[in-house]
Design an enzyme around this catalytic site. Structure first.
Site, short mmCIF file in Angstrom:
data_model
loop_
_atom_site.label_atom_id
_atom_site.label_comp_id
_atom_site.label_asym_id
_atom_site.label_seq_id
_atom_site.Cartn_x
_atom_site.Cartn_y
_atom_site.Cartn_z
N PHE A 146 0.83 -1.08 0.08
CA PHE A 146 0.04 -0.11 0.06
C PHE A 146 0.79 1.21 -0.02
CE2 PHE A 146 -2.11 3.59 1.64
CZ PHE A 146 -3.44 3.74 0.91
N ASP A 233 9.39 3.28 1.96
CA ASP A 233 8.05 3.86 2.15
C ASP A 233 7.81 3.91 3.90
OD1 ASP A 233 5.58 5.00 2.71
OD2 ASP A 233 4.79 3.91 1.12
N LYS A 274 2.31 11.28 7.27
CA LYS A 274 1.54 10.83 8.44
C LYS A 274 2.02 11.54 9.72
CE LYS A 274 -0.97 7.03 6.64
NZ LYS A 274 -0.73 5.93 5.84
C1 LIG Z 1 -0.83 6.17 4.39
C2 LIG Z 1 0.16 5.96 3.29
C3 LIG Z 1 0.52 6.23 2.20
C4 LIG Z 1 -0.43 7.28 1.68
O1 LIG Z 1 -0.50 8.50 2.40
P1 LIG Z 1 -1.52 9.77 2.13
O2 LIG Z 1 -1.36 10.71 2.92
O3 LIG Z 1 -2.74 8.95 2.70
O4 LIG Z 1 -1.65 9.85 0.65
C5 LIG Z 1 1.43 5.77 1.49
N1 LIG Z 1 2.36 4.72 2.09
C6 LIG Z 1 2.10 4.21 3.22
C7 LIG Z 1 2.85 3.01 3.77
C8 LIG Z 1 0.95 4.60 3.94
O5 LIG Z 1 0.61 3.75 4.88
#
Ligand SMILES: *Cc1c(COP(=O)(O)O)cnc(C)c1O
Length: 425
Positions: A146, A233, A274
């Site tokens: 994700f 990520d 986040k």
């Molecule tokens: C939440 C998330 C995203 C996307 O972030 P948004 O601010 O919702 O666009 C990307 N990668 C990971 C691992 C995430 O948990």
């Protein structure tokens, strides 16, 4: 008091249903206040927040230091665009690069934008530094990943709900199983047009899948051998959530929980979002060293809001709180306690198969089929008992409270969870 403050839960839910696109399926609870580890609904009921806005609110709801940084900056200067300099951005850039041990940062707003930015940087690096044939560069990604919701990102998702009927898709991605070092090695040996390997150090949305202890270290070593960028990520796993400043650091032998500069697993490109703002404002970032980041030139990438003065001031405050309140150590300690307590319960449970996670990013797997509504019903019952969590992928429930939780509060939460689970045995 305005009319909005006296709305009932039912009215608020109906309004969202009638006037908002149906792109989410929220747990039926309407919140209007947050403080630390707690949130309140419009009827005044108090809950432990065990989702933390998908690990955005690591520093706790409405942290006064972060909120005050935002208010002060909002009263002074909010947005200039990058057409002009502002007095907050450079200070923030110096702060965050030294905090995580990189030469440069590229500021964005949301996680998906930061992932897109990282992909663009990796592709350019592939052509301009590695000298791959133009427009032939590939990025390796993992199954069940994700990384966000843009057209390019969903192009390499294998979640049909996120993907179906949004094509045509962006190509140039090779998908391999997660936590499978042999699969990575085979692809790297087979293809000589690879620019980067994009990976989540723990797959959060997929259900908190923790890879083997040496997976990231070995993956990074393979990337180094093949001159491929290791792109982490850490939008969900980063910033103390897993009991380390970065989850990728948890997989190296360095004992320093607040270190992120170790060569063993240090990403070539680090993606954050986040909790970078403590959940008060959309702030994301891509970090890399000069040899990589210098492929970005004026006009080649940007964002009107990226690097705005509020975001800069908020991110500095949010990162300071992580160190001042020793959130990495707290997440590490409470995470171990949480899993020990739940494992103890699971010994005699038929409804819960297992608990897994790192730090305060954990999940339980419910002993029922993936399309059953048992996990959803457990979450409704948890809500009734004063704790908010949400199923991810059917039969998995993620538990990720703010990292400012105390041991006493955590044990209180374990009691709520165990008592709730007992009614489903
Ligand atoms: C939440 C998330 C995203 C996307 O972030 P948004 O601010 O919702 O666009 C990307 N990668 C990971 C691992 C995430 O948990």
């Amino acid at each position: 008091m305005s009319v909005l403050n006296t709305i009932s839960s039912k009215e608020a839910i109906d309004l969202e249903y009638n006037f908002g696109a149906h792109n989410y399926h929220p747990l039926p609870v309407v919140l209007n206040k947050g403080d630390g580890v707690f949130v309140w609904d419009v009827e005044g009921n108090k809950y432990y927040d065990f989702l933390s806005a998908y690990s955005s609110v690591n520093q706790g709801h409405c942290h006064p230091k972060i909120v005050n940084a935002m208010i002060d900056q909002a009263k002074t200067l909010t947005l200039t665009s990058r057409a002009f300099h502002n007095d907050q951005l450079g200070r923030y850039e110096q702060f965050i690069t030294s905090y995580f041990g990189f030469d440069k940062v590229l500021p964005m707003n949301t996680g998906a934008e930061a992932v897109e930015t990282a992909l663009k940087i990796a592709r350019r690096w592939g052509y301009e530094v590695k000298k791959l044939p133009i427009n032939k560069g590939k990025i390796i990604v993992c199954e069940n990943n994700f990384h966000g919701r843009t057209t390019t990102i969903i192009s390499f998702s294998n979640d049909p709900i996120a993907r179906d009927n949004f094509g045509p898709y962006t190509d140039g991605f090779i998908k391999i199983p997660y936590d499978d070092i042999n699969a990575l090695e085979i692809v790297l040996n087979k293809h000589d047009d690879i620019a980067g390997f994009l990976v989540e150090p723990i797959q959060g949305e997929a259900g908190v899948y923790v890879p083997a202890d040496d997976y990231l270290k070995n993956a990074k070593a393979l990337c180094v051998n093949h001159n491929v960028l290791f792109i982490a990520d850490e939008v969900q796993t980063g910033i103390a959530r897993t009991g380390r400043l970065l989850a990728s650091c948890g997989n190296c032998s360095c004992p320093n929980k607040d270190c992120s500069a170790t060569a063993e697993v240090k990403p070539d490109i680090l993606i954050l979002g986040k909790a970078l703002s403590g959940g008060v404002y959309p702030v994301s970032a891509v970090l890399a060293n000069n040899s990589i980041m210098n492929v970005i030139t004026p006009g080649s990438h940007g964002s009107t809001f990226g690097g705005n003065p509020i975001a800069a001031a908020v991110a500095v405050a949010a990162l300071e709180v992580v160190k001042e309140e020793q959130l990495t150590a707290n997440a590490d300690r409470l995470g171990k306690l949480f899993r020990a307590q739940l494992n103890n319960y699971i010994l005699s449970s038929s409804i819960v198969k297992l608990v897994r996670g790192k730090g305060l990013l954990n999940a339980i797997v419910i002993n029922d089929s993936e399309d059953s509504d048992t996990a959803w019903n457990i979450c409704l019952k948890l809500r009734d008992n004063g704790l908010l969590a949400k199923p991810t992928h059917g039969n998995i429930i993620r538990f990720a409270p703010p990292l400012v939780m105390t041991e006493e509060q955590l044990l209180d939460c374990v009691q709520i969870i165990v008592n709730t689970l007992k009614t489903f045995e």
